[in-house]
Design a protein around this motif. Structure first.
Motif, PDB file in Angstrom:
ATOM      1  N   HIS A 436       0.804  -1.211   0.000  1.00 56.44           N
ATOM      2  CA  HIS A 436       0.000   0.000   0.000  1.00 56.44           C
ATOM      3  C   HIS A 436       0.847   1.276   0.000  1.00 56.44           C
ATOM      4  O   HIS A 436       0.406   2.310  -0.509  1.00 56.44           O
ATOM      5  N   LYS A 437       2.050   1.222   0.575  1.00 55.99           N
ATOM      6  CA  LYS A 437       2.917   2.403   0.574  1.00 55.99           C
ATOM      7  C   LYS A 437       3.205   2.870  -0.842  1.00 55.99           C
ATOM      8  O   LYS A 437       3.183   4.074  -1.137  1.00 55.99           O
ATOM      9  N   ALA A 438       3.453   1.930  -1.732  1.00 54.46           N
ATOM     10  CA  ALA A 438       3.763   2.273  -3.124  1.00 54.46           C
ATOM     11  C   ALA A 438       2.565   2.845  -3.865  1.00 54.46           C
ATOM     12  O   ALA A 438       2.730   3.430  -4.945  1.00 54.46           O
ATOM     13  N   LEU A 439       1.357   2.680  -3.292  1.00 54.01           N
ATOM     14  CA  LEU A 439       0.137   3.191  -3.916  1.00 54.01           C
ATOM     15  C   LEU A 439      -0.375   4.448  -3.229  1.00 54.01           C
ATOM     16  O   LEU A 439      -1.477   4.911  -3.541  1.00 54.01           O
ATOM     17  N   ALA A 440       0.420   5.022  -2.322  1.00 57.25           N
ATOM     18  CA  ALA A 440      -0.016   6.187  -1.546  1.00 57.25           C
ATOM     19  C   ALA A 440      -0.442   7.329  -2.458  1.00 57.25           C
ATOM     20  O   ALA A 440       0.021   7.459  -3.601  1.00 57.25           O
ATOM     21  N   VAL A 441      -1.323   8.176  -1.928  1.00 57.12           N
ATOM     22  CA  VAL A 441      -1.903   9.255  -2.724  1.00 57.12           C
ATOM     23  C   VAL A 441      -0.831  10.162  -3.303  1.00 57.12           C
ATOM     24  O   VAL A 441      -0.896  10.540  -4.482  1.00 57.12           O
ATOM     25  N   ASP A 442       0.197  10.532  -2.510  1.00 53.70           N
ATOM     26  CA  ASP A 442       1.188  11.471  -3.036  1.00 53.70           C
ATOM     27  C   ASP A 442       1.949  10.899  -4.223  1.00 53.70           C
ATOM     28  O   ASP A 442       2.211  11.607  -5.204  1.00 53.70           O
ATOM     29  N   LEU A 443       2.291   9.612  -4.175  1.00 56.24           N
ATOM     30  CA  LEU A 443       2.981   8.989  -5.311  1.00 56.24           C
ATOM     31  C   LEU A 443       2.033   8.843  -6.495  1.00 56.24           C
ATOM     32  O   LEU A 443       2.427   9.061  -7.650  1.00 56.24           O
ATOM     33  N   SER A 444       0.804   8.478  -6.222  1.00 55.04           N
ATOM     34  CA  SER A 444      -0.172   8.303  -7.305  1.00 55.04           C
ATOM     35  C   SER A 444      -0.474   9.633  -7.993  1.00 55.04           C
ATOM     36  O   SER A 444      -0.652   9.684  -9.211  1.00 55.04           O
ATOM     37  N   GLU A 445      -0.544  10.710  -7.210  1.00 56.52           N
ATOM     38  CA  GLU A 445      -0.809  12.028  -7.788  1.00 56.52           C
ATOM     39  C   GLU A 445       0.252  12.409  -8.820  1.00 56.52           C
ATOM     40  O   GLU A 445      -0.049  13.011  -9.848  1.00 56.52           O
ATOM     41  N   SER A 446       1.498  12.061  -8.543  1.00 56.53           N
ATOM     42  CA  SER A 446       2.603  12.490  -9.405  1.00 56.53           C
ATOM     43  C   SER A 446       2.857  11.556 -10.580  1.00 56.53           C
ATOM     44  O   SER A 446       3.710  11.843 -11.415  1.00 56.53           O
ATOM     45  N   ASP A 447       2.101  10.459 -10.656  1.00 53.70           N
ATOM     46  CA  ASP A 447       2.287   9.489 -11.739  1.00 53.70           C
ATOM     47  C   ASP A 447       1.131   9.610 -12.728  1.00 53.70           C
ATOM     48  O   ASP A 447       0.002   9.228 -12.411  1.00 53.70           O
ATOM     49  N   PRO A 448       1.388  10.128 -13.939  1.00 55.28           N
ATOM     50  CA  PRO A 448       0.293  10.293 -14.907  1.00 55.28           C
ATOM     51  C   PRO A 448      -0.405   8.987 -15.271  1.00 55.28           C
ATOM     52  O   PRO A 448      -1.556   8.998 -15.707  1.00 55.28           O
ATOM     53  N   GLN A 449       0.289   7.849 -15.088  1.00 57.91           N
ATOM     54  CA  GLN A 449      -0.276   6.553 -15.449  1.00 57.91           C
ATOM     55  C   GLN A 449      -0.889   5.817 -14.260  1.00 57.91           C
ATOM     56  O   GLN A 449      -1.228   4.637 -14.369  1.00 57.91           O
ATOM     57  N   SER A 450      -1.024   6.494 -13.138  1.00 63.34           N
ATOM     58  CA  SER A 450      -1.533   5.817 -11.943  1.00 63.34           C
ATOM     59  C   SER A 450      -3.009   5.503 -12.059  1.00 63.34           C
ATOM     60  O   SER A 450      -3.748   6.127 -12.824  1.00 63.34           O
ATOM     61  N   MET A 451      -3.442   4.541 -11.259  1.00 63.72           N
ATOM     62  CA  MET A 451      -4.866   4.208 -11.179  1.00 63.72           C
ATOM     63  C   MET A 451      -5.669   5.418 -10.703  1.00 63.72           C
ATOM     64  O   MET A 451      -6.800   5.653 -11.161  1.00 63.72           O
ATOM     65  N   LEU A 452      -5.092   6.224  -9.811  1.00 69.27           N
ATOM     66  CA  LEU A 452      -5.777   7.395  -9.302  1.00 69.27           C
ATOM     67  C   LEU A 452      -6.096   8.372 -10.429  1.00 69.27           C
ATOM     68  O   LEU A 452      -7.250   8.810 -10.581  1.00 69.27           O
ATOM     69  N   ASN A 453      -5.111   8.731 -11.210  1.00 70.77           N
ATOM     70  CA  ASN A 453      -5.343   9.691 -12.285  1.00 70.77           C
ATOM     71  C   ASN A 453      -6.253   9.123 -13.370  1.00 70.77           C
ATOM     72  O   ASN A 453      -7.064   9.835 -13.962  1.00 70.77           O
ATOM     73  N   PHE A 454      -6.128   7.833 -13.625  1.00 74.32           N
ATOM     74  CA  PHE A 454      -7.004   7.180 -14.600  1.00 74.32           C
ATOM     75  C   PHE A 454      -8.455   7.217 -14.129  1.00 74.32           C
ATOM     76  O   PHE A 454      -9.379   7.508 -14.896  1.00 74.32           O
ATOM     77  N   THR A 455      -8.664   6.943 -12.836  1.00 76.29           N
ATOM     78  CA  THR A 455     -10.020   6.957 -12.281  1.00 76.29           C
ATOM     79  C   THR A 455     -10.622   8.351 -12.356  1.00 76.29           C
ATOM     80  O   THR A 455     -11.797   8.523 -12.698  1.00 76.29           O
ATOM     81  N   ARG A 456      -9.834   9.360 -12.030  1.00 80.36           N
ATOM     82  CA  ARG A 456     -10.304  10.742 -12.158  1.00 80.36           C
ATOM     83  C   ARG A 456     -10.806  11.031 -13.574  1.00 80.36           C
ATOM     84  O   ARG A 456     -11.872  11.607 -13.775  1.00 80.36           O
ATOM     85  N   GLU A 457      -9.993  10.650 -14.555  1.00 80.52           N
ATOM     86  CA  GLU A 457     -10.347  10.918 -15.946  1.00 80.52           C
ATOM     87  C   GLU A 457     -11.621  10.173 -16.346  1.00 80.52           C
ATOM     88  O   GLU A 457     -12.482  10.715 -17.052  1.00 80.52           O
TER      89      GLU A 457
END
Length: 541
Positions: A436-457
């Protein structure tokens, strides 16, 4: 993935909740503001900007009410109070005000089938058989041999009856013995519950998720439940050996729901969604949402415990909710605070990220409301909690055969390199997952290919395209690993095609040149679907 707003269609007036994306927050595990290892209301308020950035419409808060926490808030000791571990009513008011400033609606849980045994109502009810609340809970005399009144079993194991010496009777509990069953047949109980609903409506709440509503009423004749036919699944509890037709699902429940709806209709733009569990909930879900005088929506367990996601499963779930007069509006959840995270149930380990992207695009393509469980947008996995750290009473009682609910309730990781991943300054009430550390919000925010940014889109794309959000739905294909959905509104016509397997597929509609791809994932394009590929195409001619 394409620009989420590139195919934006004119927005037609509709209730805010129709086609909404709802973000579920489990207060104990979202954000801890005071360093005690347990999340709280001020912690949630401090993270509302993050939730708003997901483009969701509403936040559903799991229980934060006064409670002994035997079942972590679903055992309510005061329906109109905030448990001190989460804050106070002023903290709740501040949360609602900030959410509304951000354009977010707030939904809260309502638990109408049972209370805690520490609730003042139950304390009075159990005191004797003559008090004013004597009939507010389900009481019954022992059989002549002293055994319980009938064979009903508790969800959490053992008889659904506990002896109470003060009254010289048994009281009923569908769940823990510390969760006595209310007698919702009693008009006075209904009035008390409606007063609770009014209390929260008057504080600005935008709607309710109603917990276990099909458990709200029992058969007053107390008839035994018949045995369930032997199935293929493992029976971990006596509850699994019965057909639950007399301890729940009474035909008078829709009448009580009608009273709730009448109250909420006095407030503008309110929304209700019911949780309806059980092996065959379809009939109850339809009855609880029929017409314009019941709940607005309901969700069942079609996907919550499914071991595999298949086109056939999606077809079965979606076709049960046709766009027809008098049939309610569906809501969908793939995971929640009770059900294990879908990415761990469904995704092949060798292709977890592309599979997850395909599933999230499918989730956004369903007709109905999407209920996103906290951390789902990060791709959080289910955590294997060792026995000595379990908190879930059901898992502890039925160890090791009942899957722990704790594994999906673990804390949100906010900052990868902060103590406790930024959730708290103290050791959290449950441990983090190893990944879960590797999936933290701050790291996900800075990765354009993250699940977080994909979900937002994806959520932004769904919001911007009328056919995705409120259009009707037709299954065009659902065989092997191929699923094709048609979404159509007054202003837009879309096709959503998914390859749910690891081998490439080709599929195209009649007159393929009349369509253009407007969104895709994993290389899906021009009617070619690589492994876990998906595309959304819009009719242009």
């Amino acid at each position: 993935m394409s620009d989420p707003l590139s195919t934006a269609t004119p927005q037609i007036h509709r209730p805010w909740w129709r086609g909404a994306t709802i973000y579920q927050v489990y207060p104990r595990s979202f954000a801890d503001s005071n360093g005690d290892g347990v999340g709280d209301l001020p912690g949630i308020t401090g993270k509302l900007d993050y939730i708003a950035s997901l483009h969701v419409d509403a936040v559903w808060l799991s229980p934060f009410f006064t409670s002994p926490m035997k079942d972590f808030g679903y055992d309510v000791a005061d329906y109109c109070g905030v448990d001190p571990i989460f804050g106070n009513l002023s903290d709740f008011d501040a949360l609602v005000a900030r959410a509304h400033d951000l354009g977010l609606k707030i939904l809260i849980d309502q638990v109408y089938s049972h209370t805690s045994d520490l609730h003042a109502w139950f304390a009075e009810s159990r005191s004797n058989t003559e008090n004013a609340k004597a009939d507010w809970y389900v009481w019954a005399d022992a059989k002549i041999d002293g055994s319980p009144p009938n064979n009903w079993q508790s969800v959490f194991g053992g008889p659904a009856w506990t002896w109470d010496a003060r009254r010289g009777q048994y009281y009923m509990h569908n769940f823990l013995s510390s969760q006595p069953q209310m007698n919702v047949h009693n008009p006075e109980v209904q009035e008390a519950l409606l007063a609770v609903a009014k209390f929260w409506m008057d504080r600005g709440v935008d709607g309710f998720r109603v917990d276990a509503i099909n458990f709200a009423m029992h058969d007053p004749e107390m008839k035994d439940n018949p045995p369930a036919p032997a199935g293929n699944g493992v029976r971990t509890r006596p509850f699994d050996f019965q057909l639950k037709i007399n301890n729940q699902s009474h035909p008078d429940i829709p009448g009580f729901i009608g009273r709730i709806r009448s109250l909420l209709d006095q407030y503008p733009d309110r929304f209700t969604v019911a949780e309806v569990g059980g092996p065959d909930p379809d009939g109850e879900m339809k009855a609880f949402t029929a017409g314009e005088n019941h709940f607005n929506s309901a969700y069942g367990f079609n996907f919550l415990y499914a071991e595999k996601l298949t086109p056939a499963l999606v077809r079965e779930a979606l076709e049960a909710w046709p766009d027809e007069e008098g049939i309610g509006w569906p809501s969908w959840a793939f995971s929640n605070h009770d059900a294990p995270r879908w990415i761990s149930r469904w995704a092949p380990p060798e292709a977890q990220k592309p599979y997850a992207a395909m599933v999230m695009m499918l989730f956004a393509s369903l007709r109905g409301n999407v209920i996103l469980w906290q951390g789902e947008e990060l791709g959080l996995t289910q955590v294997d909690i060792p026995f000595e750290k379990l908190q879930d009473p059901e898992a502890i009682a039925n160890w090791p055969l009942t899957l722990s609910r704790d594994g999906t309730r673990t804390p949100m990781p906010w900052v990868a390199d902060a103590p406790q991943c930024g959730f708290s300054s103290a050791e959290p009430w449950l441990p983090f997952g190893a990944d879960h550390k590797a999936l933290a919000v701050d790291l996900s925010e800075s990765d354009p290919q993250s699940m977080l940014n994909f979900t937002r889109e994806l959520i932004a794309f769904r919001n911007a395209n009328d056919a995705m959000r409120v259009g009707n739905l037709r299954i065009m294909e659902a065989q092997s690993n191929l699923l094709v959905l048609e979404r159509k509104s007054e202003t837009q016509h879309l096709i959503c095609a998914f390859n749910m397997g690891g081998d490439a597929l080709d599929w195209q509609p009649a007159q393929p040149d009349r369509w253009r791809t407007v969104n895709s994932v994993n290389g899906g394009d021009a009617w070619s679907l690589p492994a876990y590929g998906a595309l959304i195409a819009e009719r242009i001619a």
